[in-house]
Write an enzyme that holds these catalytic residues in place. Structure first.
Site, PDB file in Angstrom:
ATOM      1  N   GLU A 142       3.134  -4.139  -2.137  1.00 34.29           N
ATOM      2  CA  GLU A 142       2.492  -5.144  -0.861  1.00 34.29           C
ATOM      3  C   GLU A 142       2.672  -6.640  -1.326  1.00 34.29           C
ATOM      4  O   GLU A 142       2.057  -7.611  -1.501  1.00 34.29           O
ATOM      5  CB  GLU A 142       0.888  -5.196  -1.003  1.00 34.29           C
ATOM      6  CG  GLU A 142       0.297  -3.772  -0.490  1.00 34.29           C
ATOM      7  CD  GLU A 142      -1.007  -3.936   0.129  1.00 34.29           C
ATOM      8  OE1 GLU A 142      -1.822  -4.659  -0.652  1.00 34.29           O
ATOM      9  OE2 GLU A 142      -1.440  -3.123   0.825  1.00 34.29           O
ATOM     10  N   GLU A 313      -0.562   3.880   2.308  1.00 36.11           N
ATOM     11  CA  GLU A 313      -1.926   3.855   1.681  1.00 36.11           C
ATOM     12  C   GLU A 313      -2.926   3.953   3.034  1.00 36.11           C
ATOM     13  O   GLU A 313      -3.176   3.150   3.693  1.00 36.11           O
ATOM     14  CB  GLU A 313      -2.433   2.828   1.010  1.00 36.11           C
ATOM     15  CG  GLU A 313      -1.553   2.624  -0.060  1.00 36.11           C
ATOM     16  CD  GLU A 313      -1.793   1.342  -1.243  1.00 36.11           C
ATOM     17  OE1 GLU A 313      -2.870   0.565  -0.739  1.00 36.11           O
ATOM     18  OE2 GLU A 313      -0.932   0.881  -1.971  1.00 36.11           O
TER      19      GLU A 313
END
Ligand code: GAL
Length: 649
Positions: A142, A313
């Site tokens: 991320e 995710e």
């Protein structure tokens, strides 16, 4: 359509690994992501690697039949490394260092950190690049999470000056582009230029915009450093990065060009709570998430991955990081998974296998509870695995007929000089998307300048800078085009165009915007369109043109202009008006618009129609009477999923 999970062998006793791996396979999972935060275990002391535990973890998972996504651990440099390189710490806009003790404590511009990343990624890829269980790589984790794209460190300042020198060649050109003469902000050399922060009042918008571009490029080159090593040492494996939701601080299309697959992390309840939704919407979608948030990102990242994308995710239950963290409705984890497949995901991978009983995320659910028993998310994942078998393989790449031009720069520009507090490009893009999806349309997200020839309807909600490539792409396509207010209102340097806004759009539509005003919430402007009263809010423009307006303000002046298939709006419609305008244009474009039950969304893909019910009560599926259902049926309970054969395909 495959399922996966994020797993942290270093969090659990080794004696559990084999049972975990077997249980994953029994649940119907085929991918497992590991490694992305494990630097302190891979290299406990500078230069001393400990691969033994990771060798065993990889073998255990691989032997069970799982394919592994190996994460590079560069989002969590260990303490010794940070102490060795104090210059690698990012500096926030208030001039404060972002220190060790959580994660992402690095500045993308630090040369010493880049060298360390090259070193660990090379060591990791040399060790495992050819391992048969390694099916893919994820770079870092991320990029930008916790507000980490933009740093004001010395390292960033140095590289910014070099970047500016390459962009402008001579400092006078920069002074002209930035309008530095205003307030005596002129520079005599690139060395005099600092990152734009800690100024008395707002910084020069051109300076700010270049800093955004620079920071975005830093992410691109940081990622590329790792990608190049992985391609060399682990050929034939897909390389990805897991992007975030509603995050625009770097251009994800640019990063995506260096990847094989784009992935993103989908937390529908966290996003609903953390972002701009009204209290009523937060309540209404409390346990389901907003019906368009996941879809918006699925479509965006499909674009960033040039068609190939995963959810890396998937929220499995309550998370820990939003202001309030409700539990999903029973069945919602399953429904989110189907929403992703309906948009073409190759893999949906849950975060995480088991809830951690320690550290920052101990309140974050997993597919399993900390005591190793199955949690609700795990039961739902297993259900999806069974249902996938019913459908068999489906096409993941299919072109939509509607394109939304997704412009990271337009969002930066709207944030740099909003002119009215509520003006933000990202919200407008989301509202547009949501209106289109509410009409049953599938949408592709494309970067400005992309080829538009395959589309019937193209929307640029507020394309503040319109490049020549975009004008050219529009001219070559035959799509009905809608440009929202402020389109073409700035040059690439953030100045007002010589011919006034909409600048280059004037080649397509002869109009001139002579005055703009931003409107306080609650101030509405009436727009008369075919004797209907449409409401505009937030923004209003005065437009001069010889053309007869397509719709007018109450005073008779033009609010919406149309020439051929090109449309320009001088106001921003409220939701109802937006839906009405888009519906008209979709029909002009020859698209079939559907009126869906409230809070139900559909997608068409691979010969199936997928419907998801985001309402908290029962809805009926928008399917023909005699539909051939593979999953679900006419009646859709809350969180219900119905899938039927698309006879129109
Ligand atoms: C993501 C992140 C994961 C984990 C998760 C919790 O943003 O990539 O490492 O922190 O959130 O929801």
């Amino acid at each position: 359509m495959k399922l996966g999970v994020c797993y942290y062998p270093e969090h659990w006793p080794e004696t559990w690994w084999q049972d975990d791996a077997r249980a994953m396979v029994a649940m119907g999972l085929s991918w497992v992501r590991i490694g992305e935060f494990a630097w302190s275990r891979m290299e406990p002391e500078p230069g001393h690697f400990n691969w033994a535990w990771l060798d065993r973890a990889i073998d255990t998972l691989g032997d069970a039949g799982l394919q592994i996504v190996m994460g590079t651990p560069t989002a969590t440099p260990p303490k010794w490394l940070v102490d060795q390189h104090p210059d690698m710490i990012a500096i926030d806009e208030n001039g404060r260092p972002r220190l060790f003790g959580s994660r992402r404590h690095y500045c993308f511009s630090s040369e010493s950190y880049r060298a360390e990343c090259l070193r660990i990624v090379t060591a990791l890829a040399e060790r495992y690049g050819q391992h048969p269980a390694i099916g893919a790589w994820q770079t870092d984790n991320e990029f930008g999470c916790h507000n980490t794209t933009i740093s004001y460190s010395e390292a960033a300042a140095t590289r910014f000056r070099q970047w500016l020198a390459r962009r402008y060649n001579d400092v006078d050109s920069l002074n002209r582009a930035w309008g530095s003469v205003f307030w005596s902000m002129e520079y005599r050399s690139f060395d005099e230029i600092d990152p734009p922060h800690l100024t008395v009042t707002e910084v020069n918008p051109s300076h700010r915009l270049d800093y955004n571009r620079f920071a975005s490029n830093e992410v691109v080159s940081f990622n590329k450093l790792q990608v190049d090593v992985l391609r060399r040492l682990s050929p034939g494996r897909d390389i990805t990065h897991n992007f975030m939701g509603f995050y625009t601080e770097f251009d994800h299309f640019d990063v995506g060009r260096d990847l094989d697959v784009a992935t993103w992390d989908s937390y529908p309840l966290g996003f609903l709570e953390q972002f701009w939704f009204s209290p009523e919407e937060k309540q209404r979608y409390l346990r389901q998430g907003h019906p368009d948030v996941a879809g918006f990102h699925h479509d965006l990242y499909r674009g960033c991955g040039q068609g190939r994308w995963w959810v890396m995710e998937q929220q499995p239950g309550p998370v820990n990081w939003a202001r309030y963290n409700p539990a999903p409705l029973p069945g919602m984890v399953r429904a989110w998974t189907w929403e992703a497949f309906a948009h073409g995901a190759e893999v949906v991978s849950y975060f995480r296998w088991r809830q951690a009983p320690f550290a920052q995320e101990q309140m974050h659910a997993g597919l399993n509870l900390p005591d190793r028993s199955l949690d609700i998310g795990g039961q739902e994942a297993r259900q999806v695995a069974d249902e996938i078998e019913i459908l068999g393989p489906i096409a993941t790449t299919e072109q939509a007929k509607v394109a939304l031009i997704f412009s990271y720069e337009a969002d930066w520009m709207s944030l740099i000089q909003p002119q009215g507090r509520s003006f933000r490009w990202l919200h407008m893009a989301f509202e547009t998307y949501s209106a289109l999806r509410g009409m049953g349309l599938d949408v592709d997200m494309v970067p400005p300048g992309a080829d538009l020839t395959a589309y019937k309807l193209v929307i640029a909600p507020a394309q503040i800078h319109v490049s020549n490539e975009l004008v050219e792409a529009i001219s070559k396509s035959e799509a009905v085009l809608l440009l929202g207010p402020r389109s073409g209102s700035k040059t690439k340097d953030f100045q007002i165009p010589d011919t006034l806004p909409p600048g280059p759009v004037q080649q397509l539509l002869p109009i001139k915007v002579t005055r703009v005003e931003s409107l306080r919430p609650g101030t509405l402007s009436d727009v008369i369109y075919k004797s209907r009263d449409l409401k505009g809010h937030m923004w209003r423009e005065d437009i001069r043109s010889q053309l007869i307006p397509h719709a007018t303000y109450k005073n008779g002046e033009g609010a919406w202009y149309q020439q051929g298939r090109v449309n320009y709006l001088g106001f921003w419609p409220d939701r109802e008006a937006l839906a009405h305008i888009l519906c008209e244009l979709a029909e002009d474009a020859g698209l079939e618009v559907q009126s869906l039950p409230e809070d139900v969304r559909i997608s068409r893909r691979g010969g199936f129609v997928f419907a998801i019910n985001y309402a908290a009560d029962t809805r009926s599926a928008p399917a023909p009477e005699d539909a051939d259902f593979l999953v679900g049926g006419h009646e859709m309970l809350p969180a219900g999923v119905s899938i039927w054969r698309d006879v129109t395909a």
